[in-house]
Design a protein around this motif. Sequence first.
Motif, PDB file in Angstrom:
ATOM      1  N   GLN A 100       0.823  -1.221   0.000  1.00 35.37           N
ATOM      2  CA  GLN A 100       0.000   0.000   0.000  1.00 35.37           C
ATOM      3  C   GLN A 100       0.854   1.267   0.000  1.00 35.37           C
ATOM      4  OE1 GLN A 100      -2.328  -1.619   3.511  1.00 35.37           O
ATOM      5  NE2 GLN A 100      -3.917  -0.461   2.457  1.00 35.37           N
ATOM      6  N   VAL A 101       2.175   1.076  -0.203  1.00 34.24           N
ATOM      7  CA  VAL A 101       3.101   2.212  -0.133  1.00 34.24           C
ATOM      8  C   VAL A 101       3.909   2.312  -1.420  1.00 34.24           C
ATOM      9  CG1 VAL A 101       4.995   3.260   1.176  1.00 34.24           C
ATOM     10  CG2 VAL A 101       3.346   1.769   2.358  1.00 34.24           C
ATOM     11  N   PHE A 102       3.963   3.519  -1.968  1.00 36.74           N
ATOM     12  CA  PHE A 102       4.822   3.805  -3.128  1.00 36.74           C
ATOM     13  C   PHE A 102       5.790   4.903  -2.698  1.00 36.74           C
ATOM     14  CE2 PHE A 102       5.886   6.377  -6.842  1.00 36.74           C
ATOM     15  CZ  PHE A 102       6.303   5.403  -7.737  1.00 36.74           C
ATOM     16  N   ARG A 122      14.964  14.637  -1.251  1.00 40.92           N
ATOM     17  CA  ARG A 122      13.978  14.296  -2.272  1.00 40.92           C
ATOM     18  C   ARG A 122      13.361  12.910  -2.029  1.00 40.92           C
ATOM     19  NH1 ARG A 122      12.058  17.550  -2.677  1.00 40.92           N
ATOM     20  NH2 ARG A 122      11.065  17.312  -4.690  1.00 40.92           N
ATOM     21  N   VAL A 123      12.533  12.824  -1.021  1.00 39.34           N
ATOM     22  CA  VAL A 123      11.783  11.585  -0.796  1.00 39.34           C
ATOM     23  C   VAL A 123      10.316  11.940  -0.524  1.00 39.34           C
ATOM     24  CG1 VAL A 123      11.546   9.450   0.529  1.00 39.34           C
ATOM     25  CG2 VAL A 123      13.815  10.470   0.235  1.00 39.34           C
ATOM     26  N   GLY A 124       9.441  11.356  -1.318  1.00 38.59           N
ATOM     27  CA  GLY A 124       8.009  11.500  -1.090  1.00 38.59           C
ATOM     28  C   GLY A 124       7.381  10.125  -1.201  1.00 38.59           C
ATOM     29  N   PHE A 125       6.110  10.014  -0.795  1.00 40.69           N
ATOM     30  CA  PHE A 125       5.492   8.690  -0.880  1.00 40.69           C
ATOM     31  C   PHE A 125       3.990   8.801  -1.045  1.00 40.69           C
ATOM     32  CE2 PHE A 125       5.950   9.882   3.563  1.00 40.69           C
ATOM     33  CZ  PHE A 125       4.765   9.510   4.171  1.00 40.69           C
ATOM     34  N   ALA A 126       3.405   7.704  -1.514  1.00 45.32           N
ATOM     35  CA  ALA A 126       1.953   7.637  -1.653  1.00 45.32           C
ATOM     36  C   ALA A 126       1.446   6.442  -0.875  1.00 45.32           C
ATOM     37  CB  ALA A 126       1.566   7.500  -3.127  1.00 45.32           C
ATOM     38  N   LEU A 127       0.252   6.589  -0.292  1.00 45.82           N
ATOM     39  CA  LEU A 127      -0.408   5.510   0.441  1.00 45.82           C
ATOM     40  C   LEU A 127      -1.772   5.285  -0.203  1.00 45.82           C
ATOM     41  CD1 LEU A 127       0.288   6.987   4.016  1.00 45.82           C
ATOM     42  CD2 LEU A 127       1.677   5.295   2.801  1.00 45.82           C
TER      43      LEU A 127
END
Length: 351
Positions: free
Chosen positions: A79-81, A218-223
């Motif tokens: 569930q994590v990108f 530069r780190v981001g994420f999607a749930l």
Amino acid sequence: MSKYWSKAVQGLEPYVPGEQPKDKVYVKLNTNENPYPPSPKAILAMQAAADDKLRLYPPPTCDELRDTIGAYYGLKKEQVFVGNGSDEVLAFSFMAFFDPGSPILFPDITYSFYPVYAALFHIDYQLVTLNEDFSIPVEAFWQPNGGIIFPNPNAPTGRYLSLAAIETILRKNRDQVVIVDEAYIDFGGESAIKLLQNYDNLLIIQTLSKSRSLAGLRVGFALGSAELIEALDRVKNSINSYTLDRVALAGAVEAFKDEAHFEETRQKIMATRQRVMVSIEKLGFEVVPSTANLIFISHPVIPAERIFRELREHGVLVRYFKKPRIDNFLRVSIGSDEEMDCFLTALRDIV
Ligand code: PMP
């Protein structure tokens, strides 16, 4: 413009990031960076990662970081990108979830990268006009659409939308993807993460750039549901298998493990915001309610552009947008107490 450029490139109107000045040292309150250093544990981990293993490619599926973020929020790795800043995750999302010919909806005052991505991927959009007080009129998201995106809290206003309102938007748009960009959520808002269990169409995007002081990494994420994350993986693996390097992966994992550091810095920023809002109001400014590490302010008499220029002469850099409706406002990032005192002293000189 050059004859060598493709037609697509000729047609681009790229996003212009906030200034990173080199001419002198400013009290820099223009790009919502965190005034406090990142977790010392994260820095040590990054130093350790800068070793001979850098000759090897990083792990393309970023499992350790996805596991760490998943465990932190009570979600599965599927569930994590993760991506190279949330800007990259946003760009991939436009490609993964929105189609040309099906107009998407986003607020008319919002993060100015959205129209840029829309143009890049040929996605039509319809703007949702914000209420007079910059709050989002939720009913506007009930009209037919090809997807929805908005930040919560919104940028550059800092205004927050309740989870109940977000849930209504999700319920009315079961067949579309609703993206909630939570870049600023850790400064007092409640994340929509708990809605993930009931809504497969919800994608939440967050970043380590603000509350975890790692804008430079530069780190981001999607749930989201595994179904949505798989689409993002498909886009990523069609562009670049290695969007996060070994150093960034190591630092990001440790940043999530250092809860004490995270909690201390975000509490400090929220306390400073409260203090500054009171002082600014005393100076006669209108201050939009903020749940972010920024405040959006306007003076009833002195034009924002003039205050912007004079603050700059005083060595204080804030953000001014020459755009309809907000061209009499300034966006001021919440810095350290010392930085905000410089800002307030300069402001007292100006107004
Ligand atoms: N979303 C919003 C609403 C933002 O203001 C920003 C920062 N400019 C971003 C996303 C991107 O942040 P980053 O790429 O540093 O993760």
